[in-house]
Design an enzyme around this catalytic site. Structure first.
Site, PDB file in Angstrom:
ATOM      1  N   GLN A   1       1.233 -10.946  -3.431  1.00  0.00           N
ATOM      2  CA  GLN A   1      -0.203 -10.680  -3.345  1.00  0.00           C
ATOM      3  C   GLN A   1      -0.716 -10.240  -4.710  1.00  0.00           C
ATOM      4  O   GLN A   1      -0.018  -9.515  -5.417  1.00  0.00           O
ATOM      5  CB  GLN A   1      -0.458  -9.544  -2.350  1.00  0.00           C
TER       6      GLN A   1
ATOM      7  N   ASP B   1      -2.477  -7.881  -5.435  1.00  0.00           N
ATOM      8  CA  ASP B   1      -2.909  -6.744  -4.630  1.00  0.00           C
ATOM      9  C   ASP B   1      -3.475  -5.621  -5.500  1.00  0.00           C
ATOM     10  O   ASP B   1      -3.113  -5.497  -6.660  1.00  0.00           O
ATOM     11  CB  ASP B   1      -1.686  -6.215  -3.874  1.00  0.00           C
TER      12      ASP B   1
ATOM     13  N   HIS C   1      -5.126  -1.377  -4.826  1.00  0.00           N
ATOM     14  CA  HIS C   1      -5.631  -0.338  -3.937  1.00  0.00           C
ATOM     15  C   HIS C   1      -6.499   0.599  -4.737  1.00  0.00           C
ATOM     16  O   HIS C   1      -6.089   1.076  -5.791  1.00  0.00           O
ATOM     17  CB  HIS C   1      -4.470   0.386  -3.267  1.00  0.00           C
TER      18      HIS C   1
ATOM     19  N   HIS D   1      -8.390  -1.788   0.071  1.00  0.00           N
ATOM     20  CA  HIS D   1      -7.354  -2.768  -0.257  1.00  0.00           C
ATOM     21  C   HIS D   1      -8.088  -4.040  -0.669  1.00  0.00           C
ATOM     22  O   HIS D   1      -9.036  -4.423  -0.003  1.00  0.00           O
ATOM     23  CB  HIS D   1      -6.499  -3.136   0.970  1.00  0.00           C
TER      24      HIS D   1
ATOM     25  N   CYS E   1       0.789  -1.230   0.000  1.00  0.00           N
ATOM     26  CA  CYS E   1       0.000   0.000   0.000  1.00  0.00           C
ATOM     27  C   CYS E   1       0.824   1.286   0.000  1.00  0.00           C
ATOM     28  O   CYS E   1       0.514   2.183  -0.773  1.00  0.00           O
ATOM     29  CB  CYS E   1      -1.062   0.027   1.091  1.00  0.00           C
TER      30      CYS E   1
ATOM     31  N   LYS F   1     -12.707  -5.465   7.470  1.00  0.00           N
ATOM     32  CA  LYS F   1     -12.425  -6.201   6.242  1.00  0.00           C
ATOM     33  C   LYS F   1     -13.420  -7.316   6.004  1.00  0.00           C
ATOM     34  O   LYS F   1     -14.114  -7.763   6.919  1.00  0.00           O
ATOM     35  CB  LYS F   1     -11.016  -6.768   6.281  1.00  0.00           C
TER      36      LYS F   1
ATOM     37  N   ARG G   1       7.424 -11.033   5.266  1.00  0.00           N
ATOM     38  CA  ARG G   1       7.038 -10.911   6.676  1.00  0.00           C
ATOM     39  C   ARG G   1       7.756 -11.971   7.489  1.00  0.00           C
ATOM     40  O   ARG G   1       7.897 -13.106   7.037  1.00  0.00           O
ATOM     41  CB  ARG G   1       5.524 -11.076   6.827  1.00  0.00           C
TER      42      ARG G   1
END
Length: 673
Positions: free
Chosen positions: A404, A406, A408, A537, A357, A491, A386
RNA sequence: GCCAACGUAGCACAGCUGGUAGUGCUUCGGAUUUGUAAUCCGACGGUCGGGGGUUCGAGUCCCUCCGUUGGCUCCA
């Protein structure tokens, strides 16, 4: 007399004090399969005496509720066996669970698989004794003295039991346990138990409290049912993605590279590429823009986003600049001091990105934005790192580096509902086109008692409402789960189970008022004023690694044709067909079909056996006949055949199957019709 | 990170109470040229997860580290 309403609606008269069990025998006959009774909608023991008018029905051992009672009683039997064999061990809690039961014991150390067998034997012995299981009421002070040697039970008594009302124990033989019940009426019902594993747990799930030994077991009403359960567990192990990943050569984890760091081998990489292409098609259709961002960013970026302070313990340590290091060294900074500075975040450097992000936010803010730009949807297959706890790392489902799918979305306040909906519809479409219908939807809300969240409660309320609204419009079952929100916002998660019953979060959509605030994001509205956008997200797969892991198990390694790492394996019957086979191979490749050839001199039976383990969508068998008439013989995974298919015909059917993304290869009619 | 179990050839496994490693499949080389789940013969392949210790001697016993598995805890 009392009037008792039976399941069929009729009413019978019974004498006051008759037990629930006696009525069940009266209405179901002696050979019923009930183990407890539902009296006025409440679960009761067979021994429970009825003194007022009520309704009653039996709880079958084959129902979910019945199985829970059976498992709960089996947990007691386990505790009884442990107490007899290891008098020092202290039972704590032992609940039924979806797949069996467990019981946690304190002061039961060095307990291994040999001990497990011994205990199981003891349990069978106790079951055979046909001990009556009896419920007895006690006052709080009576209970306290009964369990005076067990601090864990005392803690429960102190916390949960009022002095006035007291509570109950269940006894079987000389042994008894604090419990609300209900239970089966005799240990004889618990003959078919099997202890499965030993592990550990913390008292009350708290890392800082006592370590307990947890014993897991299974119980079934009959010998056959137990056998079937054991067999299905064995069967499930065969589709474990870690085993299949090795067998099918999909991925590799190397201890020299690092725990939880996935090396995608060619076959696995193919699957991943197909999935990424599949998502990319949807992204283009839905007006996303794909971007690329680097794997690292400055520490300050993550201070601003809040990730660095909040998730310190689960991130790789910062990459500190060389100059910074030598400057500190000159100043006489010790290793210990350096480590403290790192922990406190009082240091300059870079971080492996734990999230995409912040980078996407910087793309947003690289230009002046107006309401006409919104919604702005930025997507990236972004790899993040991570520091997961070592004991957590497992296969593809829990790793330290993952990608991901991902995106946004930067939106205006009134675009939220629509965009969230678009996101969860995308997740749903993708899940459904892969045949993954067995998922649950979880709406993660903030926990009112916790202070770990950022942002004001007004915005939280609005974001939570948007999530609830989107989830309800989805048309599937969903649950609200307080305390499951991200620290910056609520979420919607899509959760699936793996073959051994563990749940994993895959797709996720999160509403975030917080990061736009922290990064002071703006856009110019139609009113000429500056406004703050809201971020969404979303990641339909969650992580490519985890999703592929779940997908491998979902298909048991037998992927649909469009995802199959190798779609076609060409096998020649003898050396005489090598030339023909290679011609076909190159033709298939020209058509963009993933094919391999085995033109070695093994027998056809052996070739089939060897290639079967890769589960190609189809094998093409080539012998003299095929060469003679320019055809192929198509063999499906289950062994069914379709001989004499003209090659171009086969290619066009195959291409269609691939383009349609059919969930199972179906170019060979099944023998069973 | 915590508890427990485990780690022997590419894979699946054997190796009793300590006496310096075996089997099957794979791979490779021959023979065979095969019609839909096991053709024959031969060969290669392991400092038994790494390091340290006990012992005349360690795959086997002890310590430690790494990794795997099952849980716990955690999960942006």
């Amino acid at each position: 007399m009392i009037s008792v309403t039976l399941p069929d609606g009729s009413v019978n008269e019974y004498t006051v004090g008759i037990t629930a069990g006696e009525i069940i025998i009266d209405i179901e006959g002696r050979k019923h399969d009930c183990i407890a009774a539902l009296v006025d909608g409440e679960e009761k023991d067979f021994s429970s005496e009825l003194v007022t008018d009520c309704s009653i029905e039996g709880i079958s051992v084959y129902s979910d509720a019945g199985m829970y009672i059976l498992r709960h009683s089996a947990a007691h039997l386990l505790a009884q066996a442990i107490t007899e064999l290891y008098p020092d061990a202290k039972p704590t809690i032992g609940p039924p669970i979806d797949r069996g039961f467990y019981y946690d014991f304190a002061d039961l150390e060095d307990f291994g698989s040999d001990e497990l067998k011994k205990v199981q034997k003891k349990m069978h012995e106790l079951a055979r004794k046909n001990l009556q299981i009896i419920r007895i009421e006690h006052t709080e002070s009576e209970l306290s003295s009964m369990f005076e040697n067990n601090p864990y039970k005392l803690e429960i008594i102190k916390e949960r039991i009022d002095e006035g009302t007291g509570s109950t124990i269940y006894s079987q033989g000389d042994w008894f346990d604090l419990c609300k019940g209900p239970h089966v009426h005799s240990t004889a019902k618990l003959m078919h138990v099997r202890l499965t594993s030993v592990s550990s747990a913390f008292w009350r799930g708290d890392q800082n409290r006592d370590k307990l030994t947890r014993i897991y077991g299974l119980v079934e009403p009959t010998k056959d049912a137990l056998k079937a359960t054991m067999a299905s567990i064995e069967e499930a192990k065969k589709r474990d993605h870690r085993k299949l990943g090795k067998d099918l050569q999909l991925f590799h984890v190397d201890e020299d590279v690092g725990q939880g760091l996935i090396l995608w081998t060619p076959r696995g990489a193919t699957i991943r590429t197909c999935l990424q292409n599949f998502i990319s098609e949807h992204l283009t259709r839905q007006g996303y823009h794909q971007v690329y961002t680097p794997h690292i960013g400055k520490l300050d970026l993550y201070r601003t986003s809040g990730h660095f302070p909040y998730y310190q313990d689960s991130q790789y340590p910062p990459l500190v600049e060389k100059e910074m290091m030598s400057k500190l060294a000159h100043e006489g900074c010790s290793c210990g001091e350096l480590s403290n500075m790192m922990a406190a975040g009082d240091i300059e450097g870079y971080m492996l990105k734990p999230m995409n992000c912040p980078h996407h936010i910087k793309i947003y803010s690289s230009q002046a934005r107006s309401y006409r730009d919104l919604p702005l949807r930025l997507a990236e297959f972004g790899t993040v790192y991570r520091w997961e706890q070592s004991g957590e790392i497992s296969g593809l489902t829990r790793v330290r580096g993952f990608t991901q799918d991902d995106a946004h979305l930067f939106v205006t306040e009134d675009q939220i509902a629509n965009e969230v909906l678009g996101c969860i519809e995308l997740v749903q479409v993708i899940f459904e086109s892969l045949g993954m219908t067995d998922y649950r939807v979880r709406v993660g809300l903030r926990d009112p008692d916790s202070s770990k969240y950022v942002g004001d409660s007004d915005k939280w309320d609005r974001a939570e409402d948007a999530c609830r609204a989107a989830a309800s419009s989805l048309g599937v079952k969903w649950s609200e789960e307080p305390g499951e929100a991200a620290f910056y916002g609520p979420k919607i998660d899509f959760v699936v189970r793996d073959v051994i019953g563990r749940e994993w979060q895959l797709g996720t959509v999160q509403v975030d008022y917080n990061l736009p605030e922290r990064f002071e994001l703006k856009y110019k509205g139609s009113d000429g004023e500056m406004h703050r956008p809201v971020m969404i997200h979303r990641a339909p797969f969650g992580s490519m690694e985890r999703f592929c892991g779940v997908l491998i198990e979902h298909f048991a390694g037998k992927f649909p044709t469009w995802l199959s790492p190798t779609q076609i394996h060409i096998l020649t019957i003898s050396q005489k067909q090598v030339e023909y086979g290679r011609e076909i191979l190159s033709k298939l490749k020209q058509e963009g079909i993933r094919a391999e050839i085995d033109d070695g001199d093994n027998t056809i039976g052996k070739k089939i056996r060897m290639h079967r383990k890769f589960h190609p969508a189809y094998m093409l068998i080539l012998g003299e006949e095929e060469v003679a008439n320019g055809s192929v013989s198509v063999r499906a995974r289950n062994g069914d055949q379709r001989a004499g298919v003209e090659l171009n015909q086969f290619i066009s059917e195959l291409t269609e199957e691939i383009n349609n993304k059919n969930s199972t290869p179906s170019l060979v009619p099944s023998r069973e019709g």
